[in-house]
Write an enzyme that holds these catalytic residues in place. Structure first.
Site, short mmCIF file in Angstrom:
data_model
loop_
_atom_site.label_atom_id
_atom_site.label_comp_id
_atom_site.label_asym_id
_atom_site.label_seq_id
_atom_site.Cartn_x
_atom_site.Cartn_y
_atom_site.Cartn_z
N GLU A 30 -36.90 -35.45 -41.82
CA GLU A 30 -37.44 -34.77 -42.99
C GLU A 30 -37.26 -33.26 -42.84
O GLU A 30 -37.13 -32.75 -41.72
CB GLU A 30 -38.91 -35.10 -43.17
CG GLU A 30 -39.79 -34.61 -42.03
CD GLU A 30 -41.26 -34.61 -42.38
OE1 GLU A 30 -41.67 -33.71 -43.12
OE2 GLU A 30 -41.97 -35.51 -41.90
N LYS A 164 -51.68 -37.89 -39.50
CA LYS A 164 -52.25 -36.59 -39.17
C LYS A 164 -53.76 -36.69 -38.95
O LYS A 164 -54.46 -37.42 -39.65
CB LYS A 164 -51.91 -35.59 -40.27
CG LYS A 164 -50.40 -35.34 -40.36
CD LYS A 164 -50.05 -34.38 -41.46
CE LYS A 164 -48.55 -34.09 -41.47
NZ LYS A 164 -47.73 -35.26 -41.81
#
Length: 309
Positions: A30, A164
């Site tokens: 990404e 996360k």
């Protein structure tokens, strides 16, 4: 003419095109990590290091971004420079790709859009840092990352260090289960917590090596669409100190709430706060885990390429 519901056709770099034509291993990367996840100028050196880690694992790296409305799978050094240097580069999820493509805009791809464009290009393995997921207080805000539904519809292997730490990890795992996304731990049934090795949640399944991860994906791809998430925890001696982790996460979330930060702006705000509050410790851990994921993804891609179709 392409079907009306097909994604924008990506432009492949020469190296990526040659590798795919030969049936060789390729790993998607990404670009949001570079544009929005790491501070400048550290992001440019990290871009080279992550691609080198994929090569160390035995695969060709394919960093993905949208430039002037055109999705690119595999970037030139000059294109990487552009992604890393532009402070105004948009953050593009799947929902944003049509706008960028139609209006000729540029942007960095998130997990969801990177997975979509990787699959469209024929790239089956993707390395990232951590997934998006269900945010805390989502029962009130309905704040849930598009990564989750995208992975339920995209046939890729995603190597990550969990989700996360700012998220609701148990709720995220529940959503992944509901969406029938296959999740396996790499050498563990402990689900990692991004900066820390243990999120406090466990997994039903694990794989012992890259070959087993490739085999799981090969069967999944034959059965039905959808991703295989390979959760790769940091070794305990490389994680962020858990006490420091809990303190800076709580402070960062409180700061985001006080500032009225919502939606996709939360993650970059919190990551910047964590970097400053931990005096750079979270940045160092972030880079370490991405490099480890990239190298493992390279080995999985190599194993997948070497296995019978």
């Amino acid at each position: 003419m392409a079907p009306a519901n097909s994604p924008p056709h990506p432009v492949l770099s020469a190296e990526v095109a040659d590798a795919l034509a030969a049936g060789g291993p390729v790993v998607a990367l990404e670009s949001t990590l570079l544009a929005h996840g790491l501070p400048r100028p550290d992001n440019r050196a990290a871009a080279d290091d992550v691609e080198a880690a994929v090569r160390a694992g035995g695969a060709v790296p394919a960093t993905i971004a949208v430039l002037d409305g055109v999705p690119h799978v595999g970037l030139t050094p000059a294109q990487v420079d552009r992604v890393c240097a532009d402070p105004d580069l948009a953050k593009l999820g799947v929902r944003d790709l049509p706008v960028a493509a139609a209006l000729g805009l540029s942007g960095a791809t998130t997990v969801s859009s990177t997975a979509l464009l990787a699959e469209a290009a024929g790239v089956a393995v993707f390395a990232t840092g951590g997934l998006g997921g269900v945010h805390r207080l989502a029962s009130e805000t309905f704040d849930e990352s598009a990564d989750l539904t995208a992975l339920s519809r995209t046939s890729v292997v995603v190597v990550c260090a969990g989700v996360k730490s700012i998220l609701d990890v148990p709720a995220t795992l529940e959503r992944l289960e509901s969406l029938s996304v296959t999740v396996v731990g790499y050498g563990t049934t402990t689900f990692p917590g991004f900066y820390v090795a243990d999120s406090g949640s466990t997994l039903d399944w694990s794989v012992a090596d890259a070959e087993q991860a490739a085999a799981v994906f090969a069967v999944r791809r034959r059965l039905t669409r959808g991703a295989v998430v390979v959760a790769n925890p940091l070794p305990a001696d490389e994680q962020l100190d858990p006490v420091l982790h809990d303190r800076v996460i709580a402070d960062a979330l409180a700061a985001a709430d006080a500032a009225g930060v919502r939606g996709k702006a939360v993650t970059p705000f919190v990551l910047d706060h964590l970097h400053r509050a931990s005096e750079g410790a979270t940045l160092a851990v972030n880079v370490r885990l991405v490099l480890r994921n990239a190298e493992l993804a390279g080995r999985i891609a190599a194993a997948l390429a070497a296995s019978p179709a």
